[in-house]
Scaffold this motif. Structure first.
Motif, mmCIF file in Angstrom:
data_model
loop_
_atom_site.group_PDB
_atom_site.id
_atom_site.type_symbol
_atom_site.label_atom_id
_atom_site.label_comp_id
_atom_site.label_asym_id
_atom_site.label_seq_id
_atom_site.Cartn_x
_atom_site.Cartn_y
_atom_site.Cartn_z
ATOM 1 N N GLN A 79 0.837 -1.207 0.000
ATOM 2 C CA GLN A 79 0.000 0.000 0.000
ATOM 3 C C GLN A 79 0.873 1.259 0.000
ATOM 4 N N ARG A 83 1.606 3.828 -3.540
ATOM 5 C CA ARG A 83 1.298 5.271 -3.430
ATOM 6 C C ARG A 83 2.568 6.103 -3.666
ATOM 7 N N HIS A 119 2.462 15.805 -0.942
ATOM 8 C CA HIS A 119 1.812 14.600 -0.425
ATOM 9 C C HIS A 119 2.847 13.545 -0.028
ATOM 10 N N THR A 135 0.024 5.885 8.961
ATOM 11 C CA THR A 135 -0.865 4.965 8.225
ATOM 12 C C THR A 135 -0.770 5.363 6.751
ATOM 13 N N ASP A 137 -2.993 6.747 5.232
ATOM 14 C CA ASP A 137 -3.661 8.060 5.153
ATOM 15 C C ASP A 137 -2.682 9.207 5.367
ATOM 16 N N SER A 138 -1.466 8.891 5.869
ATOM 17 C CA SER A 138 -0.485 9.954 6.111
ATOM 18 C C SER A 138 -0.034 10.622 4.805
ATOM 19 N N MET A 140 -2.117 11.796 2.885
ATOM 20 C CA MET A 140 -3.151 12.836 2.779
ATOM 21 C C MET A 140 -3.780 12.881 1.378
ATOM 22 N N ASN A 142 -6.354 11.188 0.420
ATOM 23 C CA ASN A 142 -7.813 11.166 0.566
ATOM 24 C C ASN A 142 -8.216 12.082 1.730
ATOM 25 N N HIS A 143 -7.624 13.269 1.763
ATOM 26 C CA HIS A 143 -7.804 14.173 2.898
ATOM 27 C C HIS A 143 -9.281 14.404 3.205
ATOM 28 N N SER A 144 -10.053 14.814 2.225
ATOM 29 C CA SER A 144 -11.490 15.024 2.425
ATOM 30 C C SER A 144 -12.123 15.184 1.049
ATOM 31 N N HIS A 202 -1.546 14.020 12.252
ATOM 32 C CA HIS A 202 -2.381 14.649 11.224
ATOM 33 C C HIS A 202 -3.798 14.897 11.739
#
Ligand code: SAM
Length: 298
Positions: A79, A83, A119, A135, A137-138, A140, A142-144, A202
């Motif tokens: 993963q 990325r 990123h 993780t 998600d670090s 970012m 898929n921040h929002s 974060h």
């Protein structure tokens, strides 16, 4: 001074965690593999300079790199690796655009360079400073939902104006202002992350961790929210690079509102954690963002 003693001074006390190392290898190898075939072109113009045809090579290399990563890495490493390779690919394509694309797409290449670097370096900075909160998600990415929409809006504005109002895109000295703002924002944000170290996460924390210390030194002695200051100016800088007049205004208003609300909640929590120490800190140091006061306890 003996060599051992010297080494103690120059060896960093902290090592990059495994995920950080995996990401760094995938990111740098992808950039190198995509850029390497273009080096003779850069120096000698050995291959015909056809921008469209040039895109197929990197796309093919990237597909091959993804296959190798799929084959070699497993689970979280996969993963992270995929990325990082993707961001390395965007970085390399952006560099190629800056070197070879028609004038106006060099601007988009510069924007891509800063986006991909931001990123990727978010992940790397957390891997270095606070690996226990790391993780996928670090990155970012898929921040929002709003962050994704804002990015898409800026691409659409750029393409529309290139087609319909190309004169908007000709003000090169403004483009340079955007580049300087992005560099300033990146440096301030990453300095804040390294300074706050394990206190930096974060996601805003609403329960105090045992090792959460109040940070008031370094960049935190000048601004209570340096990483937000950096991100705020960086985000406006990206739109100045694209010379997107609508998004420059929209990003300024939306980012300001976002950080205004976030700082209010974050400081409520920080006052709970650190009580009078945080109150004193608030009295001595400004937030660093224009017209944002934070949560002031009367
Ligand atoms: C995304 S970081 C942002 C930090 C800070 N607002 C900034 O802009 O540099 C959010 C986390 O940092 C923590 N934090 C914010 N300011 C802090 C400080 N001065 N000392 C320690 N932790 C802090 C908060 O508790 C929150 O969980």
């Amino acid at each position: 001074m003996c060599i051992n003693h010297l080494q103690q001074h120059i060896t960093p006390s902290r090592k990059l965690c495994r995920e950080g190392r995996v990401s760094l290898v995938c990111y740098l190898v992808t950039i190198s593999l995509i850029l390497l075939p273009s080096i003779p072109q850069l120096y000698y113009g050995a291959v015909p300079n056809v921008w469209g045809a040039r895109m197929w090579g990197p796309a093919l290399y990237f597909a091959l790199i993804c296959m190798v990563i799929r084959f070699v890495l497993r689970d979280i490493d996969y993963q992270v690796g995929i990325r990082s390779a993707f961001l390395g690919f965007v970085e390399a394509i952006s560099i190629l655009a800056i070197c070879f694309a028609p004038e106006v797409w060099k601007q988009f290449g510069t924007y891509g360079l800063f986006m991909a670097f931001f990123h990727y370096s978010e992940f790397l900075a957390i891997a270095y400073c606070n690996p226990k909160s790391l993780t996928v998600d670090s990155f970012m990415l898929n921040h929002s939902w709003a962050y994704g929409m804002a990015a898409a809006a800026s691409w659409i504005e750029f393409v529309l104006e290139v087609q319909l109002l190309p004169s908007f895109k000709d003000i090169y000295y403004l483009w340079l202002v955007g580049v300087l703002l992005c560099i300033f924002g990146e440096v301030v944000r990453k300095t804040a992350m390294v300074t706050a170290s394990s206190s930096f996460t974060h996601l805003v924390q609403y329960e105090k961790a045992d090792d959460h210390k109040l940070i008031t030194h370094g960049v935190y002695a000048y601004s209570r929210h340096p990483s937000y200051v950096g991100w705020f100016w960086w985000s406006i800088g990206t739109q100045i690079i694209l010379l997107n007049p609508v998004c420059i205004i929209a990003y300024t208003i939306i980012s300001w509102k976002f950080f205004h609300d976030r700082i209010y909640c974050e400081e409520f929590s920080l006052l709970n954690f650190f009580r009078s120490d945080y109150k004193t800190y608030q009295q001595n140091v400004p937030t660093g963002l224009p017209f944002i006061k934070g949560f002031i306890l009367e």
